[in-house]
Write a protein that holds these residues in place. Sequence first.
Motif, mmCIF file in Angstrom:
data_model
loop_
_atom_site.group_PDB
_atom_site.id
_atom_site.type_symbol
_atom_site.label_atom_id
_atom_site.label_comp_id
_atom_site.label_asym_id
_atom_site.label_seq_id
_atom_site.Cartn_x
_atom_site.Cartn_y
_atom_site.Cartn_z
ATOM 1 N N UNK A 1 25.580 12.658 -2.142
ATOM 2 C CA UNK A 1 25.741 13.839 -1.303
ATOM 3 C C UNK A 1 27.011 13.726 -0.472
ATOM 4 N N UNK A 2 28.076 14.414 -0.873
ATOM 5 C CA UNK A 2 29.334 14.341 -0.111
ATOM 6 C C UNK A 2 29.217 14.985 1.275
ATOM 7 N N UNK A 3 28.079 15.656 1.538
ATOM 8 C CA UNK A 3 27.875 16.306 2.843
ATOM 9 C C UNK A 3 26.721 15.650 3.607
ATOM 10 N N UNK A 4 26.554 14.326 3.396
ATOM 11 C CA UNK A 4 25.349 13.639 3.890
ATOM 12 C C UNK A 4 25.220 13.610 5.415
ATOM 13 N N UNK A 5 26.318 13.598 6.121
ATOM 14 C CA UNK A 5 26.256 13.549 7.587
ATOM 15 C C UNK A 5 27.066 14.733 8.122
ATOM 16 N N UNK B 1 30.700 14.210 7.569
ATOM 17 C CA UNK B 1 31.062 14.285 6.140
ATOM 18 C C UNK B 1 31.062 15.743 5.669
ATOM 19 N N UNK B 2 30.111 16.521 6.169
ATOM 20 C CA UNK B 2 30.048 17.939 5.771
ATOM 21 C C UNK B 2 31.290 18.674 6.275
ATOM 22 N N UNK B 3 31.703 18.339 7.491
ATOM 23 C CA UNK B 3 32.897 18.975 8.062
ATOM 24 C C UNK B 3 34.132 18.625 7.235
ATOM 25 N N UNK B 4 34.232 17.339 6.892
ATOM 26 C CA UNK B 4 35.361 16.885 6.080
ATOM 27 C C UNK B 4 35.331 17.526 4.691
ATOM 28 N N UNK B 5 34.106 17.627 4.165
ATOM 29 C CA UNK B 5 33.938 18.160 2.812
ATOM 30 C C UNK B 5 34.461 19.599 2.710
ATOM 31 N N UNK B 6 34.306 20.336 3.794
ATOM 32 C CA UNK B 6 34.744 21.736 3.787
ATOM 33 C C UNK B 6 36.250 21.845 3.514
ATOM 34 N N UNK B 7 36.984 20.769 3.808
ATOM 35 C CA UNK B 7 38.440 20.784 3.592
ATOM 36 C C UNK B 7 38.835 20.316 2.195
ATOM 37 N N UNK B 8 37.879 19.762 1.457
ATOM 38 C CA UNK B 8 38.238 19.172 0.159
ATOM 39 C C UNK B 8 38.743 20.238 -0.806
#
Length: 435
Positions: free
Chosen positions: A386-390, A393-400
Amino acid sequence: MHLIKAKTLSFIDDPGIVGEERSYRFHEKGAVVIDDEGLIAWSGAASDLPETYRDLPVTDYGRKIVMPGFIDAHLHFPQYRMIAAFGKDLLDWLNRYTFVEEQRYADYEFAQMAATKFLDELIRNGITSCLAFSTIHPVALDALFEEAQKRGMALVSGKTMMDCNAPKGLSDTAETGYRQSKELIDKWHGVGRLQYAITPRFAVTSSEAQLEATGALKREYPDLVLQTHLSENHAEIAAVANSFPWSKDYTDVYDHYGLLSEKAFFAHGIHLSERELARMSETGAAIVHCPTSNNFLGSGLFRYHHAREAGRPVSVAVGSDVGGGTNHSTLATLRDAYVVSQLVGHRITAFDAFYLSTLGNARLLHLDHEIGSLAAGHSADLVVLDPEATPIMATRHALSGSLHDELFALMIMGDDRAVTETWIAGKAVKNELAG
Ligand code: GUN
Ligand code: ZN
């Protein structure tokens, strides 16, 4: 049978050799079909799912990523409890903590309790197979293999052989080490998904007679994996030079006894000379890169790209080396592999990293027909990440903005919290664990 839907990622070759584009298969909306034997029957884009599989019971992991379960190519079963022990360097740490703790594994019941905890921890981290050291005690290996067998895991391990420079309670002899290894090979090798690995600890704790006996074992069982340690620490290298004054260098000691070959795994290999690297390359022997351990024990910076140089490429696997390693999480191991590569002026990509910990390790173990891939016919040993586990991480994932970006942030930021589920032989097991 069962159908899993998710993003799916599986490697087909080494990105460092064939280039990123040609190294993997990724499906944004992917599907994996698991048959009644726990094997993968089909995988691909969900839109291509054959008609016959459309009505199967489904687990839909949405935007999470399903990939082959992680393979840890080097760690120590009897060290899971003494992780994070404060020591000066390798030899001090071994003498002060490791050799004390490992003596407890003479007790079968203790080893049984430990095997349960150890394998639980692997599963919690999405590790479905490993190449592990045990202790000198046959009962410790029995306990580990019995527990792995119950869980249907593909494990490779062996009784450690060590007959000098170690406490009496943690020493065998050239003769008992050889005989007990043989007995354990007969008992366990090829039982279910278990494989035996010939396991001399390292040249510091084996006499010439024991290494001779190890060579004899290797000749009798040429298809077995062999694992040991090599060139991790300068004091260790000096001790080996002192014990084997005739040797050209540390690698030459193992070479002299016929221990260099394909399916031979040498943990660390940080300080190898050009001659040693060339010899490793020639024989097909592998270095296991153990970055969290190398950092923790101050052993040095392994130069991955240097080892892989095209003129004399050395095979490189990746492992946690717990308890010298500081984390069971493969994601943490990959993060440190990246950081170390930066410190020596190169960059391991996320594709390199996830390749190494799945198909790369499987290939070096010669188990790539069974593990390390989502291709049909492989065991359904899977990790759901889950790349949005925390929240962060979810905040960072939004930029991927790309698959690499997503995988990279996952390996830099992730740990066991990012492992949503682990499947072994077609069964979801992580969320079944007690506690
Ligand atoms: N060299 C010999 N034994 C060990 C061990 O248990 N851990 C590490 N990191 N290196 C070793
Ligand atoms: Zn080790």
